[in-house]
Scaffold this motif. Structure first.
Motif: not given
Length: 95
Positions: A33-47
């Protein structure tokens, strides 16, 4: 206690290992949540959340030691739930 139920008792070491893994994955979720990943932030958190829920289901809910039929029924129910949630998101997104 019967022999059948004694086979499914997990050792404290394995439970602590799973617990520590869950803590590490929780820290990874916070880091994502603290790293700027754009759209991938949600997908990473869901994974990461999927991995965490898999660990809880497998070890703390003893699904790893259940017959294959129970696991199949669980996965069908989870995919059905994911389909309903995904359909709801698309419905809200395109209103």
């Amino acid at each position: 206690m019967t022999n059948e139920s004694a086979e499914n008792i997990l050792s404290y070491g394995k439970l602590v290992t799973v617990w520590v893994t869950l803590l590490v994955l929780t820290a990874a979720t916070i880091m994502v949540t603290r790293v700027e990943l754009g759209v991938w932030k949600v997908w990473a958190a869901l994974a990461i959340a999927s991995i965490k829920s898999g660990l809880v289901i497998a070890f703390f809910m003893h699904m790893k030691y259940e017959p294959r039929l129970f696991r199949i029924i669980l996965f069908v129910a989870l995919f059905t739930l994911a389909g309903f949630i995904g359909g709801t998101f698309f419905d809200v997104l395109y209103r």
